[in-house]
Design an enzyme around this catalytic site. Structure first.
Site, short mmCIF file in Angstrom:
data_model
loop_
_atom_site.label_atom_id
_atom_site.label_comp_id
_atom_site.label_asym_id
_atom_site.label_seq_id
_atom_site.Cartn_x
_atom_site.Cartn_y
_atom_site.Cartn_z
N THR A 123 36.52 17.62 77.95
CA THR A 123 37.78 16.87 77.85
C THR A 123 38.97 17.80 77.64
OG1 THR A 123 38.96 15.40 76.33
CG2 THR A 123 37.12 16.56 75.41
N ASP A 124 40.14 17.31 78.00
CA ASP A 124 41.37 18.08 77.72
C ASP A 124 41.70 18.08 76.23
OD1 ASP A 124 42.18 15.41 77.47
OD2 ASP A 124 43.90 15.57 78.83
N GLU A 125 41.01 17.19 75.45
CA GLU A 125 41.35 17.06 74.03
C GLU A 125 40.98 18.32 73.24
OE1 GLU A 125 40.60 13.15 72.35
OE2 GLU A 125 40.63 12.26 74.35
N TYR A 149 36.05 14.20 67.12
CA TYR A 149 35.55 14.12 68.50
C TYR A 149 35.87 15.39 69.27
CZ TYR A 149 35.78 13.13 73.53
OH TYR A 149 35.67 13.22 74.89
N LYS A 153 33.48 18.44 70.85
CA LYS A 153 33.47 18.81 72.28
C LYS A 153 33.82 20.29 72.44
CE LYS A 153 32.94 16.48 75.47
NZ LYS A 153 31.70 16.09 76.21
#
Ligand code: NAD
Ligand code: TYD
Length: 334
Positions: A123-125, A149, A153
């Site tokens: 993810t870009d997060e 989260y 990741k």
């Protein structure tokens, strides 16, 4: 080619399996999924009898099972994850188990079976968040995750690269922006807001609704992963984005418009703790190397998504009532 797709009963994984079996009728897919609250075999009803498709209900952290499963496969595509930020704020243990320990277990199995090709869906997060005028994230942006989260990741992404550098494992990673489209679990923004409105309920907009996400239609994400698993350079990361930065309130108003509802259905609620303000992706690397770019524009993607939830009310009503979980409890009772 034989793929082990993990988390294939979830939102993006199920769209990806359908996409792959349609595009490559000779490929075989093994779907390894634990069927947590987010996994739903209804997502794959139309392909469950396809002779090239097999389902295995187990945990990606199950050492012996995963080691056996990878023996005769060509590539692992790892979607399995706990994926919802709000849940990670309430209780993050499952995020560490699946996203970190589970990914590590898959990497070990890939290493111990001759060095299997491994694609990790991320993810870009992991890059943290941006101010209004900051340049978009790219492959060189340092990691700065801010939720349990995104931290889990980021840890997984680091492990994947560690297995490349240390063990020469043939890996690739994609860091993608927010997806939307058919089969998204009705706890995420689109699924929750569309289904709430179809039930006559209000939609809870966090804070001022001005948080920005870069929205990508799920099928375009599937196409990007397809491109990377076939053409991607080993050891490389690819940022995948939608070129569609929108504040949440604009998404909300679009959904209201498509469903013919008024703004009185908006309820501004308390903000999410540590709420990331803005994500944006610079996908010029995958565009320059493979000519990938999103095909579905915002209006078209939003229309298709709203239509899908209108036409598949049994699917989300069973989820919202909890009925679907009872079915799996019976089906897989030991
Ligand atoms: P999802 O929550 O809809 O699906 C996750 C799936 O993983 C479910 O089917 C669940 O049963 C399965 N799973 C969970 N724990 C497992 C375990 N221990 N063993 C086996 N299976 C397990 O998630 P999604 O939105 O489809 O996201 C898929 C992947 O894409 C995730 O890795 C996520 O981080 C990443 N991603 C998602 C988005 C997005 O907008 N949804 C954007 C970028 C990246
Ligand atoms: P979400 O779909 O949970 O994705 P993520 O947090 O991974 O970006 O949320 C997208 C945006 O919508 C995010 O800024 C939080 C906001 N949001 C709401 O305002 N209300 C809600 O009920 C939900 C689920 C999300």
């Amino acid at each position: 080619m034989k793929l082990l797709v993990t988390g294939g009963a979830g939102f993006i994984g199920s769209n990806f399996i359908r996409y792959i079996l349609k595009k490559y009728p000779n490929y075989q897919v093994v779907n390894l999924d634990l069927l947590t609250y987010a996994g739903n075999l209804e997502n794959l009803k139309d392909i469950e009898k396809n002779p090239n498709y097999q389902f295995v209900k187990r945990d990606i952290a199950d050492k012996d099972l995963v080691n056996d499963l990878v023996k005769d496969i060509d590539i692992i595509v790892n979607f399995a994850a706990e994926s919802h930020v709000d849940r990670s704020i309430l209780d993050s243990a499952a995020f560490i188990h699946t996203n970190v320990v589970g990914t590590h277990n898959l990497l070990e199995a890939a290493k111990n079976n001759g060095g299997k090709r491994f694609h990790h869906v991320s993810t870009d997060e992991v890059y943290g968040h941006l101010g209004p005028d900051d340049p978009a994230f790219n492959e060189k942006t340092p990691f700065a995750p801010r939720s349990p989260y995104s931290a889990s990741k980021a840890a997984a992404d680091h492990l994947v690269m560690a297995y490349f550098f240390t063990h020469n494992l043939p890996v690739t990673i994609s860091n993608c922006s927010n997806n939307y489209g058919p089969f998204q679990f009705p706890e995420k923004l689109h699924g929750l807001f569309i289904t709430n409105l179809l039930e006559g309920k209000k939609v809870p907009v966090y804070g001022d609704g001005m948080q920005v996400r870069d929205w990508l239609f799920v099928e375009d994400h599937c196409e990007a992963i397809d491109t990377i698993i076939h053409k991607g350079k080993i050891g490389e990361t690819y940022c995948v984005g939608g070129n569609t930065e929108k504040p949440n309130i604009e998404i909300t108003k679009k959904i209201l418009e498509l469903l013919g509802k008024g703004e009185e259905m908006i309820e501004y609620v308390k903000d999410r703790p540590g709420h990331d303000r803005r994500y944006a992706i610079d996908f010029s690397k995958i565009k320059a190397e493979f000519d990938w770019e999103p095909k579905t524009n915002f209006d078209e993607g939003m229309k298709q998504t709203v239509e899908w939830y209108k036409n598949n009310q049994d699917w989300w009503r069973e989820i919202k009532s909890g009925e679907y979980l009872k079915y799996y409890e019976k089906q897989y009772a030991r």
